[in-house]
Design a protein around this motif. Sequence first.
Motif, PDB file in Angstrom:
ATOM      1  N   LYS A  60       0.811  -1.220   0.000  1.00 23.02           N
ATOM      2  CA  LYS A  60       0.000   0.000   0.000  1.00 23.02           C
ATOM      3  C   LYS A  60       0.844   1.270   0.000  1.00 23.02           C
ATOM      4  O   LYS A  60       0.338   2.355  -0.312  1.00 23.02           O
ATOM      5  N   LYS A  61       2.112   1.163   0.396  1.00 24.55           N
ATOM      6  CA  LYS A  61       3.069   2.266   0.296  1.00 24.55           C
ATOM      7  C   LYS A  61       2.678   3.488   1.123  1.00 24.55           C
ATOM      8  O   LYS A  61       3.204   4.582   0.886  1.00 24.55           O
ATOM      9  N   LYS A  63       0.003   5.499   1.304  1.00 24.95           N
ATOM     10  CA  LYS A  63      -0.401   6.588   0.425  1.00 24.95           C
ATOM     11  C   LYS A  63      -1.556   7.416   0.983  1.00 24.95           C
ATOM     12  O   LYS A  63      -1.873   8.476   0.424  1.00 24.95           O
ATOM     13  N   THR A  64      -2.204   6.965   2.030  1.00 20.06           N
ATOM     14  CA  THR A  64      -3.349   7.687   2.572  1.00 20.06           C
ATOM     15  C   THR A  64      -3.202   7.884   4.078  1.00 20.06           C
ATOM     16  O   THR A  64      -2.380   7.233   4.727  1.00 20.06           O
ATOM     17  N   ASP A  67      -3.873   4.668   5.943  1.00 21.07           N
ATOM     18  CA  ASP A  67      -2.716   3.778   6.014  1.00 21.07           C
ATOM     19  C   ASP A  67      -1.777   4.182   7.153  1.00 21.07           C
ATOM     20  O   ASP A  67      -1.229   3.322   7.855  1.00 21.07           O
ATOM     21  N   THR A 142      -5.001  13.900   4.313  1.00 16.44           N
ATOM     22  CA  THR A 142      -3.738  13.809   3.581  1.00 16.44           C
ATOM     23  C   THR A 142      -2.708  13.035   4.406  1.00 16.44           C
ATOM     24  O   THR A 142      -2.862  12.877   5.615  1.00 16.44           O
ATOM     25  N   VAL A 143      -1.667  12.583   3.736  1.00 21.20           N
ATOM     26  CA  VAL A 143      -0.607  11.853   4.428  1.00 21.20           C
ATOM     27  C   VAL A 143       0.086  12.752   5.451  1.00 21.20           C
ATOM     28  O   VAL A 143       0.384  12.326   6.575  1.00 21.20           O
TER      29      VAL A 143
END
Length: 353
Positions: A60-61, A63-64, A67, A142-143
């Motif tokens: 999933k890296k 990104k959100t 996460d 946002t991240v």
Amino acid sequence: DKSCRMETTTSFVYDNDGDPCTKNEVKFTGAQLLPPLYSLVFISGVVGNGLVVLILKKYKKLKTMTDIYLLNLAISDLLFLFTLPFWAYYAADQWLLGDAACKIFSGLYYLGFFSGIFFIILLTVDRYLAIVHAVFALKARTVSCGVVTSVCTWAVALLASVPGFLFNRSQKAEDRYVCSTYFPMGQDLAWKTFQTLQMNILGLAVPLLVMIVCYTGIIKTLLRCRNEKKKHKAVRLIFLIMIIYFLFWAPYNLVLLLNTFQSSFGLNNCDSSNRLDQAMQVTETLGMTHCCINPVIYAFVGEKFRRYVSLFFQKHIAKHFCKSCPMFHSETADRTNSTCTRSSGEQEFSAGL
């Protein structure tokens, strides 16, 4: 006190003959039952949360914002689980690691507990914004916002854990060394009351209030959506999260209140005190297992997470045991794209974020 892992100091309780109340049965039961239970929780929790961390980082890296919160929740659970082997040995024998280790592991225990609760709250608010206030969520979720709020959350959890670092120490009691809570002389009742109220307010009342408010708004929004299948699936998941959290932690918080205010409830006698200590052992162990459930209810219920786990085992585990199986050498592309709009907010929720 965390009676499952620390000595319960109840020398102020006396039996009917005026002798100090002994806790031999409680200690024997804990020595027999707690080590295997703690070991089971530790193994299953580390495997589950370890997979969450692996999937989030590898596939999933991060990104959100969701996460980021899921990763921090898994880390807080792993931090909590890291202390269990030491409490398991302590329950079976005695504390042999010294005073500094007693303070550190006690503080880490509380840090993992409070941070886990706070990140559950953040995930609840995150899902509320994604579904109920989708337009605002496009800017807020946002991240960078997730990183900032996560750092603040760890700071608040550390502050809430300060009494655990300060008031726990190791010393010899009778024929064994214990790691227990010792409040300043003359302030023990005030500090014990504060710690109990802190656990109940931050660990139960606040998260339940946030869940009720947020999930009420989520359900109202989902009931207006057209996709009946996804709507009912998301509503079931919401109630599952609320009920599981309440069932796992409410019994411990209730027993903790009764144990702290024994005289107010007429329980300041030897028999009642022993029953309360045994209830603390059972209910706290039940609460601990919630960190094993978190990977299931927050990640693995999602279709994308299940597919990522399946892909990981195919590529890195199964093919090493079955090198002649061609199915394990095929690459699986990820074509799932989860968006955050008012019409698809329930899709993100029910698809595992």
